[in-house]
Design a protein around this motif. Structure first.
Motif, short mmCIF file in Angstrom:
data_model
loop_
_atom_site.label_atom_id
_atom_site.label_comp_id
_atom_site.label_asym_id
_atom_site.label_seq_id
_atom_site.Cartn_x
_atom_site.Cartn_y
_atom_site.Cartn_z
N TRP A 112 -9.13 20.88 47.49
CA TRP A 112 -10.48 20.50 47.09
C TRP A 112 -10.80 21.03 45.69
CZ3 TRP A 112 -15.02 22.75 45.59
CH2 TRP A 112 -16.15 21.92 45.57
N LEU A 113 -10.41 22.29 45.41
CA LEU A 113 -10.66 22.86 44.08
C LEU A 113 -9.96 22.07 42.99
CD1 LEU A 113 -10.33 26.61 45.02
CD2 LEU A 113 -12.40 25.50 44.18
N TRP A 114 -8.76 21.61 43.29
CA TRP A 114 -8.00 20.79 42.35
C TRP A 114 -8.66 19.42 42.19
CZ3 TRP A 114 -4.92 16.51 44.04
CH2 TRP A 114 -4.18 15.91 43.02
N ALA A 115 -9.06 18.79 43.30
CA ALA A 115 -9.70 17.47 43.25
C ALA A 115 -11.05 17.52 42.55
CB ALA A 115 -9.86 16.91 44.67
N ALA A 116 -11.77 18.64 42.69
CA ALA A 116 -13.08 18.79 42.04
C ALA A 116 -12.95 19.26 40.59
CB ALA A 116 -13.94 19.77 42.82
N ARG A 117 -11.73 19.40 40.11
CA ARG A 117 -11.41 19.71 38.72
C ARG A 117 -11.87 21.09 38.27
NH1 ARG A 117 -9.87 15.47 35.18
NH2 ARG A 117 -9.35 13.63 36.39
N PHE A 118 -11.87 22.06 39.17
CA PHE A 118 -12.13 23.44 38.77
C PHE A 118 -10.86 24.06 38.21
CE2 PHE A 118 -15.72 22.92 41.67
CZ PHE A 118 -16.74 23.39 40.87
N PHE A 119 -9.69 23.56 38.64
CA PHE A 119 -8.40 24.05 38.17
C PHE A 119 -7.53 22.86 37.80
CE2 PHE A 119 -10.09 27.33 40.90
CZ PHE A 119 -9.90 28.47 40.13
N LYS A 120 -6.67 23.06 36.81
CA LYS A 120 -5.85 21.97 36.29
C LYS A 120 -4.74 21.57 37.26
CE LYS A 120 -3.90 20.53 31.94
NZ LYS A 120 -3.77 20.86 30.55
N THR A 121 -4.18 22.52 37.99
CA THR A 121 -3.13 22.21 38.96
C THR A 121 -3.49 22.83 40.31
OG1 THR A 121 -1.83 24.20 38.51
CG2 THR A 121 -1.35 22.25 37.16
N GLN B 40 -22.18 24.35 46.18
CA GLN B 40 -22.19 23.91 47.57
C GLN B 40 -21.36 22.64 47.66
OE1 GLN B 40 -26.03 23.08 49.25
NE2 GLN B 40 -25.21 22.90 51.30
N VAL B 41 -20.50 22.58 48.66
CA VAL B 41 -19.62 21.43 48.84
C VAL B 41 -20.46 20.26 49.35
CG1 VAL B 41 -17.61 20.53 50.05
CG2 VAL B 41 -17.66 22.92 49.32
N CYS B 42 -20.48 19.15 48.60
CA CYS B 42 -21.24 17.96 48.98
C CYS B 42 -20.34 16.83 49.46
CB CYS B 42 -22.06 17.46 47.79
SG CYS B 42 -23.28 18.63 47.21
N GLY B 43 -19.08 16.87 49.11
CA GLY B 43 -18.15 15.82 49.51
C GLY B 43 -16.75 16.40 49.65
N ILE B 44 -15.94 15.72 50.44
CA ILE B 44 -14.57 16.17 50.69
C ILE B 44 -13.60 15.15 50.11
CG2 ILE B 44 -12.87 16.67 52.49
CD1 ILE B 44 -15.03 18.77 52.34
N SER B 45 -12.63 15.67 49.36
CA SER B 45 -11.57 14.82 48.82
C SER B 45 -10.34 15.67 48.61
CB SER B 45 -12.00 14.19 47.50
OG SER B 45 -10.94 13.43 46.96
N ASP B 46 -9.17 15.08 48.87
CA ASP B 46 -7.93 15.78 48.58
C ASP B 46 -7.13 15.04 47.52
OD1 ASP B 46 -7.20 13.63 50.09
OD2 ASP B 46 -5.91 14.76 51.47
N LYS B 47 -7.79 14.07 46.87
CA LYS B 47 -7.16 13.32 45.79
C LYS B 47 -7.97 13.53 44.52
CE LYS B 47 -5.15 9.84 48.68
NZ LYS B 47 -5.68 9.00 49.70
N ARG B 48 -7.27 13.75 43.42
CA ARG B 48 -7.93 13.98 42.14
C ARG B 48 -8.32 12.64 41.52
NH1 ARG B 48 -7.47 18.78 38.74
NH2 ARG B 48 -7.87 18.25 36.56
N ALA C 249 -16.31 11.98 36.88
CA ALA C 249 -17.56 11.57 37.52
C ALA C 249 -17.47 11.69 39.03
CB ALA C 249 -17.90 10.14 37.12
N VAL C 250 -16.33 11.29 39.59
CA VAL C 250 -16.12 11.42 41.03
C VAL C 250 -16.06 12.89 41.42
CG1 VAL C 250 -14.47 10.98 42.89
CG2 VAL C 250 -14.97 9.19 41.24
N ALA C 251 -15.39 13.70 40.61
CA ALA C 251 -15.25 15.13 40.90
C ALA C 251 -16.60 15.83 40.91
CB ALA C 251 -14.32 15.78 39.87
N GLN C 252 -17.50 15.47 40.01
CA GLN C 252 -18.81 16.09 39.97
C GLN C 252 -19.65 15.75 41.19
OE1 GLN C 252 -20.42 14.90 36.19
NE2 GLN C 252 -19.56 16.67 35.14
N GLY C 253 -19.34 14.65 41.85
CA GLY C 253 -20.04 14.28 43.07
C GLY C 253 -19.60 15.07 44.28
#
Length: 124
Positions: A9-18, A62-70, A74-78
């Motif tokens: 999730w951290l990777w998909a939300a773009r907090f970390f590069k890898t 706060q986690v608003c959405g779940i994704s395991d794909k980067r 704009a999607v990551a900020q959601g």
């Protein structure tokens, strides 16, 4: 999908590069789930609160959405919502750094002999 691994999730939300950087940060305690340290394989669900420190910036989200794909930024900020206290803290930190001026910021390229003398005078 209701849950996903915290490192994905951290990777998909773009907090970390890898994803490996995200997993390392979770292992070192730089990412806390509800104020507690956790493992990279811990399941994350909507509504969870995270404190994230990626070295450059600290967030409380706060986690608003779940994704395991980067996806796109704009999607990551959601996927998350930043708390008001976190936004204010980052704004104040940015203002403090705004007033600090790097001595070599005005120089372009390698300093000349004259530039070096001026730098040495200002530092002493």
């Amino acid at each position: 999908m209701d849950t996903t691994r915290i490192d994905k999730w951290l990777w998909a939300a773009r907090f970390f590069k890898t994803r490996s950087l995200a997993a390392d940060a979770v292992e070192r305690g730089k990412v806390k789930l509800r104020g507690e340290r956790t493992k990279p394989s811990h399941s994350l669900k909507t509504g969870d609160m995270l404190q994230i420190d990626n070295g450059a910036t600290e967030w409380e989200v706060q986690v608003c959405g779940i994704s395991d794909k980067r996806g796109s930024a704009a999607v990551a900020q959601g996927l998350y919502g930043e708390t008001a206290a976190s936004v204010e803290k980052r704004r104040l930190l940015a203002e403090q750094h705004h007033f600090f001026k790097e001595p070599t910021a005005a120089l372009k390229g390698r300093p000349t002999k004259r530039d070096r003398r001026l730098l040495d005078q200002s530092s002493s």
